[in-house]
Design an enzyme around this catalytic site. Structure first.
Site, mmCIF file in Angstrom:
data_model
loop_
_atom_site.group_PDB
_atom_site.id
_atom_site.type_symbol
_atom_site.label_atom_id
_atom_site.label_comp_id
_atom_site.label_asym_id
_atom_site.label_seq_id
_atom_site.Cartn_x
_atom_site.Cartn_y
_atom_site.Cartn_z
ATOM 1 N N ASP A 1 0.820 -1.201 0.000
ATOM 2 C CA ASP A 1 0.000 0.000 0.000
ATOM 3 C C ASP A 1 0.853 1.248 0.000
ATOM 4 O OD1 ASP A 1 -2.540 -1.263 2.303
ATOM 5 O OD2 ASP A 1 -2.242 -1.506 0.154
ATOM 6 N N ASP A 35 0.127 4.921 1.186
ATOM 7 C CA ASP A 35 -0.875 5.689 1.942
ATOM 8 C C ASP A 35 -0.566 7.163 1.835
ATOM 9 O OD1 ASP A 35 -0.581 3.037 4.197
ATOM 10 O OD2 ASP A 35 -2.387 3.519 3.073
ATOM 11 N N ASP A 42 -3.949 4.393 -1.328
ATOM 12 C CA ASP A 42 -5.071 4.853 -0.497
ATOM 13 C C ASP A 42 -4.894 6.339 -0.224
ATOM 14 O OD1 ASP A 42 -4.981 1.853 1.563
ATOM 15 O OD2 ASP A 42 -6.096 2.279 -0.271
#
Lengths: 418, 148
Positions: free
Chosen positions: A83, A85, A139
């Site tokens: 991920d 972020d 994200d």
């Protein structure tokens, strides 16, 4: 900063070398890091395009979480955690409804049908996710800066679009402040960081896969220079992923693990001892809460309203299961620290971090060690009765007591299999 | 030049002080001590013995190393394949004798110091053994003479 013990130079113990080699195999490669940075920059530019509802309205756009502290791992398990972020800070009024920033950001990223991110974008409860075809996820969390509060203390929003009757609310958070606190608590121990960096670069040179469509992005700081604490954090995240790979429900949040690691960071000389100390520390925190009948409650040290455990554990059952996992982790790392043969080390590391990185690390170790022995270059430590393992192909000065082993050839009569 | 057992004992005491002499006669010396090549500690015995040949004359000292604890073992994934580079021990099948050098290359002779050859070679052997146990590959080289 941790002082290097001159009697125990970093990464000379085989267990430490193997743990470091597993960490190298699970960390983000330079290629993937460059790709992540490119994608982060591309999304930023996309949100500022002319047709975007947020054009000119994003005050700040910055990484948070693992990318902010250099602890991203590239897991190949089912529950992939590759991920990126990011925080997007739009200039919206403070009294905005919880769904508005999420809807606005969703519209800004998703764009019109047929546009580049349209089919890749998902609106989640607190962020907007872009899913790339190579299992990388980005994200983006909208957050509103709270005026007259410590730097970047912000509001983030909780709203499940698919469950309109569920409560929607606003939370206070400061992921930037947390990342800065974490970095201050886990400074580089330079001797260790140097060797780990060299070792990572050697691995990259041997395994690099060049991508025709990506250009190198200048590194703002060396990618692989890390403290023991960050490497242990990566190993613990990987361990967590392995344990929860086939389980349903939420898993212990990375930021909670990071906070606990930073609390007890860099008190040891060896990587294996650091891992053991951290595992024991996390276990003791959980046990203390559990024994008192409470769920663990961990907060952001620079913003106590920012509860890092607000969504996990949800029950004592969740907590008890994690305590069980931690007990198993401690017991196995204790075995590594106390000493066991390479087959046992491989078995332990495979159960903790996954079979592939463990087997690859041991195989590579065996090849390097055997190559030194077979070519008459092995050295031994006359004080400990052990083999001296070079921590890097580049050659690192070893402790006194090192002696060259005279060249020899193993022999023996071959016996047929039973 | 042949190093006497007395000299061998002296050199071992100097280089490997944790190794104890269990027995010593005119004909042999038996040491016992621990080594930790990688992460596992092994208790080994080193026997340096004058061997008698068929016409009762003696030939120079021959070292034999066995691993007392933990016992060496075959790979659980491949129990039919023997441990590489060892000689069977006619007195105790659980304590194979490690093959540390090639007799054809004269790597060992009676002028060699056990402390500076046999012990470090044992460390090498044990490191390769551990790697073989974990991966199935003996990467430290060597050769076998196929049994007829």
């Amino acid at each position: 900063m941790t002082q290097i013990n001159p009697l125990r130079p970093p990464l000379t113990d085989p267990a430490d070398i193997l743990l470091a080699d597993v960490a190298i195999r699970i960390q983000l490669s330079r290629t993937d890091y460059d790709k992540a940075v490119q994608r982060y920059q591309a999304i930023n530019a996309w949100i500022e395009r002319d047709e975007s509802p947020l054009k000119g309205h994003v005050e700040l756009f910055y990484p948070q979480g693992s990318m902010a502290v250099g602890a991203t791992i590239a897991s190949k398990l089912k529950t992939d955690e590759f991920d990126i972020d990011v925080i997007a800070q739009p200039d919206l009024p403070d009294n905005v409804s919880p769904w508005e920033p999420l809807d606005l950001l969703y519209e800004a990223i998703r764009g019109k049908p047929g546009s580049r991110y349209y089919s890749k974008t998902k609106r989640r409860t607190r962020c907007i996710t872009v899913d790339y075809s190579d299992d990388m996820h980005l994200d983006v969390t909208p957050s509103l800066r709270m005026r007259n509060t410590p730097e970047r203390q912000s509001l983030i929003f909780h709203h499940r679009a698919e469950a309109p009757k569920e409560p929607r609310y606003v939370l206070i958070a400061n992921p930037y402040g947390f990342a800065e606190w974490f970095k201050a608590k886990t400074p580089l121990d330079y001797g260790f960081a140097d060797i780990f960096e060299k070792r990572s670069e050697e691995y990259e040179r041997m395994h690099i896969l060049t991508e025709a469509d990506s250009e190198p992005v200048p590194q703002q700081e060396p990618l692989f220079r890390k403290s023991k604490a960050i490497i242990v954090l990566q190993l613990l995240k990987r361990w967590r992923n392995v344990q929860y790979d086939t389980r349903s429900g939420r898993r212990p949040p990375s930021i909670m693990i990071a906070k606990l690691v930073a609390d007890a960071a860099n008190r040891t000389d060896r990587l294996s001892e650091e891992l053991l100390l951290q595992a024991q520390h996390i276990l003791s925190v959980f046990r203390e809460h559990h024994d008192q009948g409470r769920l663990v409650h961990i907060v952001n040290p620079v913003c106590t309203e920012d509860v890092l455990t607000d969504r996990w554990p949800e029950s004592r059952q969740d907590q008890a299961r994690f305590i069980n996992d931690l007990g198993d982790l401690v017991q196995k790392v204790e075995q590594l620290v106390a000493g066991c043969d390479l087959a046992k080390v491989q078995e332990i590391m495979a159960s903790l971090f996954g079979e592939i990185p463990a087997k690859e690390a041991v195989q590579a170790f065996n090849e390097r060690t055997g190559n030194e022995i077979g070519s008459g270059r092995s050295q031994y430590d006359s004080q400990k009765g052990g083999l001296i393992i070079p921590a890097s192909m580049a050659g690192i000065a070893v402790a006194s007591g090192a002696r060259a082993t005279p060249k020899h050839t193993f022999y023996g009569t071959e016996r047929r299999k039973r | 030049m042949i190093l006497s057992t007395l000299k061998q004992v002296e050199l071992m005491r100097k280089n490997w002080p944790t190794f104890k002499v269990l027995q010593r006669t005119r004909w042999f010396v038996l040491w016992e001590g621990s080594l930790r090549p990688l992460c596992q500690t092994y208790m080994v015995q080193v026997l340096l013995q004058r061997m008698k040949n068929y016409n009762k004359s003696t030939i120079p000292l021959i070292p034999r190393v066995t691993v007392i604890e933990p016992l060496l073992r075959r790979r659980s994934e491949d129990p039919d394949t023997p441990i590489p580079h060892h000689y069977p021990n006619q007195y105790n099948s659980k304590l194979p004798i490690l093959c540390l050098y090639d007799p054809a290359t004269k790597e060992w002779y009676s002028g060699c110091s056990v402390a500076r050859t046999i012990i470090p070679w044992t460390i090498d052997w044990l490191a390769c053994y551990e790697g073989w146990l974990a991966t199935g590959e003996w990467t430290g080289g060597g050769r076998h003479e196929t049994a007829e």
